[in-house]
Design an enzyme around this catalytic site. Structure first.
Site, PDB file in Angstrom:
ATOM      1  CG  HIS A  78      88.205   2.835  -0.469  1.00  0.00           C
ATOM      2  ND1 HIS A  78      87.521   3.772  -1.227  1.00  0.00           N
ATOM      3  CD2 HIS A  78      88.505   2.887  -0.497  1.00  0.00           C
ATOM      4  CE1 HIS A  78      88.485   4.626  -2.253  1.00  0.00           C
ATOM      5  NE2 HIS A  78      88.967   3.794  -1.267  1.00  0.00           N
ATOM      6  CG  ASN A 151      90.778   6.082  -5.621  1.00  0.00           C
ATOM      7  OD1 ASN A 151      89.918   5.258  -4.650  1.00  0.00           O
ATOM      8  ND2 ASN A 151      91.602   5.932  -4.996  1.00  0.00           N
ATOM      9  CE1 TYR A 365      92.735  -3.113  -3.085  1.00  0.00           C
ATOM     10  CE2 TYR A 365      90.875  -2.615  -3.103  1.00  0.00           C
ATOM     11  CZ  TYR A 365      91.944  -2.352  -3.209  1.00  0.00           C
ATOM     12  OH  TYR A 365      91.934  -0.690  -3.234  1.00  0.00           O
TER      13      TYR A 365
HETATM   14 FE1  HDE Z   1      92.358   0.297  -1.972  1.00  0.00          FE
HETATM   15  N1  HDE Z   1      91.707  -1.242  -0.579  1.00  0.00           N
HETATM   16  N2  HDE Z   1      94.146   0.102  -1.023  1.00  0.00           N
HETATM   17  N3  HDE Z   1      92.494   1.514  -3.014  1.00  0.00           N
HETATM   18  N4  HDE Z   1      90.270   0.746  -2.141  1.00  0.00           N
HETATM   19  C1  HDE Z   1      89.571  -1.408  -0.512  1.00  0.00           C
HETATM   20  O1  HDE Z   1      89.270  -3.660  -0.273  1.00  0.00           O
HETATM   21  C2  HDE Z   1      94.003  -1.502  -1.166  1.00  0.00           C
HETATM   22  C3  HDE Z   1      94.529   2.094  -4.227  1.00  0.00           C
HETATM   23  C4  HDE Z   1      89.588   1.642  -3.846  1.00  0.00           C
HETATM   24  O2  HDE Z   1      83.647   0.108  -2.929  1.00  0.00           O
HETATM   25  C5  HDE Z   1      90.069  -2.622   0.977  1.00  0.00           C
HETATM   26  O3  HDE Z   1      87.000  -3.957  -0.002  1.00  0.00           O
HETATM   27  C6  HDE Z   1      95.946  -1.171  -0.744  1.00  0.00           C
HETATM   28  C7  HDE Z   1      94.522   2.456  -4.995  1.00  0.00           C
HETATM   29  C8  HDE Z   1      88.336   1.632  -3.439  1.00  0.00           C
HETATM   30  O4  HDE Z   1      84.589  -1.762  -1.722  1.00  0.00           O
HETATM   31  C9  HDE Z   1      91.543  -2.801   0.924  1.00  0.00           C
HETATM   32  C10 HDE Z   1      96.244   0.376  -1.460  1.00  0.00           C
HETATM   33  C11 HDE Z   1      93.042   3.181  -4.947  1.00  0.00           C
HETATM   34  C12 HDE Z   1      88.049   1.114  -2.857  1.00  0.00           C
HETATM   35  C13 HDE Z   1      92.082  -1.850   0.203  1.00  0.00           C
HETATM   36  C14 HDE Z   1      95.221   0.740  -1.900  1.00  0.00           C
HETATM   37  C15 HDE Z   1      92.095   2.664  -4.473  1.00  0.00           C
HETATM   38  C16 HDE Z   1      89.021   0.183  -2.131  1.00  0.00           C
HETATM   39  C17 HDE Z   1      88.936  -1.639   1.962  1.00  0.00           C
HETATM   40  C18 HDE Z   1      97.584   0.506  -1.565  1.00  0.00           C
HETATM   41  C19 HDE Z   1      92.425   3.927  -6.512  1.00  0.00           C
HETATM   42  C20 HDE Z   1      86.170   0.310  -2.590  1.00  0.00           C
HETATM   43  C21 HDE Z   1      87.475  -2.797   1.364  1.00  0.00           C
HETATM   44  C22 HDE Z   1      98.071  -0.476  -2.396  1.00  0.00           C
HETATM   45  C23 HDE Z   1      92.632   2.930  -7.596  1.00  0.00           C
HETATM   46  C24 HDE Z   1      85.762  -0.301  -2.735  1.00  0.00           C
HETATM   47  C25 HDE Z   1      87.723  -2.727   0.263  1.00  0.00           C
HETATM   48  C26 HDE Z   1      84.459  -0.631  -2.626  1.00  0.00           C
HETATM   49  C27 HDE Z   1      88.957  -0.477  -1.157  1.00  0.00           C
HETATM   50  C28 HDE Z   1      93.516  -1.330  -0.307  1.00  0.00           C
HETATM   51  C29 HDE Z   1      95.469   1.483  -2.921  1.00  0.00           C
HETATM   52  C30 HDE Z   1      90.428   1.733  -4.055  1.00  0.00           C
HETATM   53  C31 HDE Z   1      91.760  -2.628   2.863  1.00  0.00           C
HETATM   54  C32 HDE Z   1      96.563  -2.419   0.278  1.00  0.00           C
HETATM   55  C33 HDE Z   1      95.748   3.155  -5.551  1.00  0.00           C
HETATM   56  C34 HDE Z   1      87.388   2.429  -4.110  1.00  0.00           C
HETATM   57  O5  HDE Z   1      91.810  -4.033   0.560  1.00  0.00           O
END
Ligand code: HDE
Length: 696
Positions: A78, A151, A365
């Site tokens: 993202h 999402n 996060y």
């Molecule tokens: Fe994320 N995801 N994600 N994700 N995600 C990040 O956090 C992560 C997942 C989502 O505009 C990171 O601040 C893991 C699902 C959004 O700043 C990180 C898993 C969904 C955003 C991270 C998922 C998301 C992130 C990278 C699997 C939808 C952007 C930077 C368990 C429900 C937020 C940050 C923004 C961002 C980890 C799966 C949505 C690395 C470990 C499912 C919208 O922490």
């Protein structure tokens, strides 16, 4: 000193004391970070005008040092995103379901910050990548910040957080070559996916037009996981969160997406920025799917499995409030880049479920913010700070801005009164829902997560024929970029479980020589799930053209009256007009007046517009015939199924571009009443019937 008019530099004054004034008194003096006034910002300090630069030049050193440290690590996923401020307005009290403060009073507004994003691409990648869009909402409630980090697709690729690094490694650039950028169309991604049948439902969504939205304003958002709402009596209700766009759903077509990426890689961020600047505030309704344990136990799939939806037909969506974005950021870095969403940020009245993906995210996060923002005090950055009172004994660390005041920094303490600092509150404090948990400690996936295909099929059969065609085309496009035939074949082997005709179509599109052998399914796929209308974009269109944009191609001598009538009709619908002309200086209309232009033809290709109008003069059209960009303007509009309004003078241009106004009803002549007819047609957004001609 006389009172100054408020200007942006007041912020500096607020941080660093008084601003040095020039003799005129109205422009602030340039200073170092320490506030020392600067006399010369053009030349570094050197020994003689041609001599060596001195180490003593503290201004030069500070300026370059700070510049060297301007970047922070971009988000690992993202990375490319765009944010805006706004508010959530609650419709009615939801105290029956939740004690969350923001849902208690009708009409109550809670400040919000939203960041939309793509997932795979780097920070500088183009907006129209085929990708999931992040839809992350921070709600600054009176009882703390609540982040719904969702999402634009309601399911996810994987069921367990432990696979996330693998998924993202496979999706992003291949590590030896660092390409392709912002694309899943490569071997590593499809290799991984073909070995992860649980991703098939998500793959159907990602190959659909959901992954190429027209803009953030026209897409849905989803919390994805099942959460809990907990009321004041401690009763829990399961919930899934939905954001429904007021303007309805809309996507672009794939060929258009490819071209938008070239014409305006910032297409989505510009759209959001412009809409807010114009006062056309984007809006979504918050929808809740509420259900109890009994429903969860009886549902066909596990509500803890993030690769599954609960169809709206099974649990209807209750709309409980609206999210309005009404303020652009003042500084992209300070706000959008530094905003730190954390799934673990919840408030009393909301709680987690045991979804293993959510549980993993709750670690990720917070951890990621420390890396990106450099320390544990990222909540001191204004965009991340709560807007409600907060008191705790956490202190120190990098960039500490709000250390606790006074002598006491521990608890319990016997200082008493205000001196003793904050105390826990049994009445209003957050309490976890006391769910009963038991079991052996195992690395095991529940049997109830084993069905990987039934909902993929349900999604596919819920699409219109047009949309099904797009899914097949997207799979063919992506897999055609995969070099290893074994990977292509392995991926195609999953498709018969979704739809045998889809499998054949993709195999044919790939020119596959071998017969498809269906993959072994962990659980026999079901074929009895009913189509859900809510899953199709085309079936959930807006019925209005509001919020959309028409590109109007004009030349010198264009008929002013036709132009004005068209503009009035479009603006009357709540849509907008952008004039495209041979030169950006505009054109002289038939009555000698100036029609101002927004774009030169090559800079404003029709892919940037939802519909187009072509109203040249006869001589103007003559010169357009020699202009390749003008020919592309109309031929692309045709190929992308757009409605095309025209003056008769445009006919030679159509002919030159290989199209003709009598080809279908998507061409609307701008004679008497034509403007109204054009706008009425545009409410359908695209002339989908034309696709049969364009595809063949
Ligand atoms: Fe994320 N995801 N994600 N994700 N995600 C990040 O956090 C992560 C997942 C989502 O505009 C990171 O601040 C893991 C699902 C959004 O700043 C990180 C898993 C969904 C955003 C991270 C998922 C998301 C992130 C990278 C699997 C939808 C952007 C930077 C368990 C429900 C937020 C940050 C923004 C961002 C980890 C799966 C949505 C690395 C470990 C499912 C919208 O922490």
């Amino acid at each position: 000193m006389p009172k100054k008019k408020k200007d942006p530099s007041d912020k500096l004054a607020a941080n660093g004391g008084e601003i040095h004034q020039t003799a005129g008194g109205d422009v602030p003096v340039l200073t170092t970070q320490q506030g020392t006034p600067i006399s010369d910002d053009q030349n570094s300090l050197r020994v003689g005008s041609r001599g060596p630069t001195t180490l003593e030049d503290f201004h030069l050193r500070e300026k370059i040092f700070h510049f060297d440290h301007e970047r922070i690590p971009e988000r690992v996923v993202h990375a490319r995103g765009f944010g805006a401020h706004g508010y959530f307005e609650n419709y009615e009290s939801l105290d029956e379901f939740t004690a969350a403060d923001l849902f208690q009073r009708p009409g109550e507004k809670t400040p919000a910050f939203v960041r939309f994003s793509t997932v795979a691409g780097n920070k500088g990648s183009a907006d129209l990548a085929r990708d999931v869009r992040g839809f992350a909402v921070k709600l600054y409630t009176k009882q703390g910040n609540w982040d719904i980090v969702g999402n634009n697709i309601p399911v996810f690729f994987i069921q367990d957080a432990i696979k996330f690094p693998d998924l993202i490694h496979a999706a992003k650039q291949e590590p030896d070559r660092d390409f392709p950028q912002a694309q899943t169309a490569h071997d590593n991604f499809w290799d991984f996916i073909s070995l992860m049948p649980e991703s098939m439902h998500m793959i159907m969504w990602v190959m659909s037009d959901r992954a190429i939205p027209r803009s953030f304003r026209f897409m849905e958002g989803f919390g994805v996981h099942t959460f809990r709402l907990v009321n004041a009596e401690g009763k829990s209700t399961f919930v899934k969160f939905h954001w429904k766009p007021k303007l309805g759903l809309q996507s672009v077509v794939w060929n258009e997406a490819l071209k938008i990426n070239g014409a305006d890689p910032d297409f989505h961020r510009r759209d959001l920025w412009n809409a807010i600047q114009a006062g056309d505030y984007p809006e979504w309704e918050l929808g809740l799917q509420l259900f109890d344990d009994e429903f969860a136990d009886g549902f066909d799939f596990d509500v803890l499995d993030a690769t599954k939806i609960i169809p709206e037909e099974d649990v209807p969506i209750r709309r409980v409030g609206r999210l309005v974005l009404d303020r652009c950021v003042e500084n992209f870095f300070a706000e959008t880049e530094q905003v730190a969403f954390c799934t673990n940020n919840i408030v009393p009245g909301v709680d987690f479920s045991n979804d293993p993906l959510l549980q993993g995210r709750n670690f990720s996060y917070l951890d990621t913010q420390v890396k990106r923002l450099g320390g544990p005090n990222f909540t001191h950055i204004p965009v991340n700070a709560p807007k409600c009172p907060f008191h705790h004994f956490q202190q120190d660390g990098h960039m500490a801005m709000v250390n606790p005041k006074g002598r006491v920094n521990y608890e319990p303490n016997s200082w008493g009164g205000a001196e003793g600092g904050p105390r826990e509150s049994h009445e209003m404090g957050f309490r976890s829902f006391p769910a009963e948990e038991h079991g052996r400690k195992v690395r095991e996936r529940s049997e109830s997560f084993a069905d990987h295909y039934s909902q993929a099929r349900q999604f596919y059969i819920s699409q219109t024929e047009t949309e099904q065609g797009h899914i097949a085309a997207a799979l063919i496009f992506e897999l055609s970029k995969v070099e290893k035939t074994a990977i292509r074949a392995r991926l195609v082997s999953h498709l018969p479980h979704i739809d045998p005709k889809l499998a054949d179509r993709v195999a044919q599109g790939l020119g596959m020589q071998e017969k498809i052998t269906p993959a072994t399914a962990a659980k026999e796929p079901r074929t009895d799930l009913k189509p859900s209308k809510a899953l199709s974009i085309i079936r959930n269109g807006p019925k209005s053209f509001a919020g959309r944009k028409v590109g109007v191609l004009v030349t010198d001598g264009s008929d002013r009256k036709v132009f004005e009538a068209l503009k009035a009709a479009i603006e009357g619908e709540g849509a907008s007009v952008e004039v495209v002309a041979p030169a950006v200086g505009g054109v002289q209309a038939s009555d000698g007046s100036l029609i101002e232009a927004k774009e030169k033809i090559g800079g404003g290709p029709s892919v940037l517009y939802d519909a187009v109008a072509v109203i040249p003069s006869e001589e103007g059209c003559e010169s357009l015939l020699k202009n390749a960009a003008a020919r592309d303007f109309v031929s692309d509009a045709f190929a992308h199924l757009k409605f095309i309004a025209y003056a008769d003078e445009a006919m030679p241009l159509f002919e030159k571009a290989g199209i003709a106004a009598d080809m279908d009803d998507g061409f609307i002549p701008l004679g008497k009443g034509g403007a109204g007819a054009f706008v009425a047609a545009c409410r359908k957004l695209r002339n989908w019937e034309r696709e049969l001609v364009v595809m063949s």
